[in-house]
Design a protein around this motif. Structure first.
Motif, PDB file in Angstrom:
ATOM      1  N   THR A 163       0.837  -1.203   0.000  1.00 38.98           N
ATOM      2  CA  THR A 163       0.000   0.000   0.000  1.00 38.98           C
ATOM      3  C   THR A 163       0.871   1.252   0.000  1.00 38.98           C
ATOM      4  OG1 THR A 163      -1.862  -1.078   1.107  1.00 38.98           O
ATOM      5  CG2 THR A 163      -1.695   1.304   1.325  1.00 38.98           C
ATOM      6  N   CYS A 164       1.878   1.280   0.860  1.00 35.03           N
ATOM      7  CA  CYS A 164       2.788   2.434   0.906  1.00 35.03           C
ATOM      8  C   CYS A 164       3.639   2.527  -0.353  1.00 35.03           C
ATOM      9  CB  CYS A 164       3.680   2.341   2.140  1.00 35.03           C
ATOM     10  SG  CYS A 164       2.793   2.409   3.707  1.00 35.03           S
ATOM     11  N   SER A 232      -6.707   0.233  -1.306  1.00 38.48           N
ATOM     12  CA  SER A 232      -6.072   0.780  -0.116  1.00 38.48           C
ATOM     13  C   SER A 232      -5.012   1.817  -0.482  1.00 38.48           C
ATOM     14  CB  SER A 232      -5.447  -0.356   0.707  1.00 38.48           C
ATOM     15  OG  SER A 232      -4.820   0.140   1.868  1.00 38.48           O
ATOM     16  N   PHE A 236      -4.883   5.719   0.563  1.00 44.43           N
ATOM     17  CA  PHE A 236      -3.675   6.275   1.179  1.00 44.43           C
ATOM     18  C   PHE A 236      -3.164   7.473   0.392  1.00 44.43           C
ATOM     19  CE2 PHE A 236       0.952   6.512   1.188  1.00 44.43           C
ATOM     20  CZ  PHE A 236       1.253   6.549   2.544  1.00 44.43           C
ATOM     21  N   SER A 293      -2.322   3.818   8.376  1.00 45.07           N
ATOM     22  CA  SER A 293      -2.415   2.800   7.319  1.00 45.07           C
ATOM     23  C   SER A 293      -2.079   1.418   7.849  1.00 45.07           C
ATOM     24  CB  SER A 293      -1.477   3.159   6.159  1.00 45.07           C
ATOM     25  OG  SER A 293      -1.842   4.393   5.590  1.00 45.07           O
TER      26      SER A 293
END
Length: 359
Positions: A163-164, A232, A236, A293
């Motif tokens: 996700t990051c 996601s 984010f 997150s």
């Protein structure tokens, strides 16, 4: 004759405590009452968690039910389910090694020697690829394990890292597009960001996991796990884009104008002048977004994934350990605390380091 004023000496620690908590009789009574309650609660917690607790599995669930303290035996008996979920038993060493890869990757990212775009990209790219190979298998003699069998801590870390990894570059792109001088680009980007931020994450995950396949052809649907990660990452990036844009607005306009006067091109100004200072300004909010997150990975249980919270539910879900749900959730909360506290402390370290470098 000039009068020399001597400042009074600074109060000692005991004097400072007296002024803070025992300045008046009423304040002293309240302080003592609060201290007594805190000591009493701390003793009750310590007695339940340590002194009266059961740590071994020799007596089974019956020994825990007879004890007055915590039943940590459930962790000793069901830790594999908590950490590895549905992952095949004989291949769980791969899931454990994949978690170690994520930890090493994170530690390397915290070392100042790796604080360049190319090195960070290499560390995260190579680490994520190695994590995926270990979990997925199918190469180098490793047995193939489908994503539907992933679970536990490894799945939580995979969702957080990817996700990051996807969301952060997307956030920078959205932030740059929103500050574009072309109105139709900036307004369209702002509409996208505000539209995503106005939706709860659960609805986005459900849409990407369940609804999106009905609108896409079969060849474009992909696995449900990757659709959830994409949703996601989009969520984010919408929040992080506003954080980055706020950091950019904190950079004095004269610096970009000076860079233009020196003949620097647009991407040189962005990469060398604007973004480094913007990320420094946005560091506290960025660390906070990473923390949020990481905790929000637990929401994937809604769309059927066996992350660490769902694994914890399964750990005590059998009839013999059903009474020990508090201990299981306490253990999972401790795992979350370790990761979140580490992120927050590292963020505080970065703030101190950068504030020193600015002097």
């Amino acid at each position: 004759m000039e009068t020399v004023v001597v400042a009074p000496p600074a109060p000692g620690r005991l004097e400072d405590l007296r002024r803070r908590f025992f300045a008046t009789p009423l304040q002293a009574v309240l302080s003592l009452a609060c201290l007594t309650i805190m000591v009493f609660l701390a003793w009750k917690l310590l007695n339940w968690a340590v002194f009266s607790a059961v740590f071994t599995t020799s007596g089974g669930p019956e020994a825990c039910q007879a004890a007055a303290g915590a039943c940590w035996s459930v962790i000793a008996a069901r830790w594999r389910i908590i950490f590895f979920g549905l992952y095949p038993y004989e291949e769980q060493w791969r899931s454990a090694l994949a978690c170690v890869v994520v930890v090493v990757m994170t530690v390397l990212s915290c070392i100042p020697a790796f604080w360049t775009g190319r090195r960070i990209a290499l560390v995260w790219g190579a680490g994520t690829a190695l994590f995926y190979v270990l979990m997925k298998g199918g190469v180098f003699g490793l047995a193939h394990v489908g994503e539907e069998a992933w679970g536990g801590l490894a799945l939580t870390l995979f969702i957080f890292v990817t996700t990051c990894l996807v969301g952060f570059p997307l956030a920078i792109c959205l932030a740059l597009l929103r500050r574009s001088e072309l109105p139709w680009i900036s307004r369209t980007t702002g509409l996208i960001i505000d539209g995503v931020r106005s939706l709860p994450l659960i609805s986005i995950l459900f849409t990407f996991a369940v609804v999106l396949p009905f609108a896409l052809p079969q060849w474009l649907q992909g696995d449900k796990l990757y659709r959830v990660i994409l949703g996601s990452a989009l969520f984010f990036s919408a929040y992080q884009a506003e954080i980055v844009r706020g950091g950019m607005q904190g950079v004095p306009t004269g610096q970009e104008e000076a860079a233009m006067a020196l003949g620097m091109r647009y991407w040189q100004r962005i990469g060398r002048i604007l973004l480094p200072q913007a990320m420094r300004n946005a560091l506290p909010a960025t660390i906070n977004q990473f923390v949020i997150s990481f905790k929000e990975t637990s929401l994937v249980i809604i769309v059927g994934f066996f992350e660490i919270l769902a694994s914890g539910n399964a750990a005590y879900g059998t009839g013999e350990w059903r009474f020990a749900y508090v201990e299981v959730y306490a253990f999972i909360a401790f795992i979350y605390f370790v990761f979140v506290f580490s992120l927050s402390r590292y963020g505080a370290f970065l703030e101190r380091r950068m504030s020193i470098s600015e002097r």
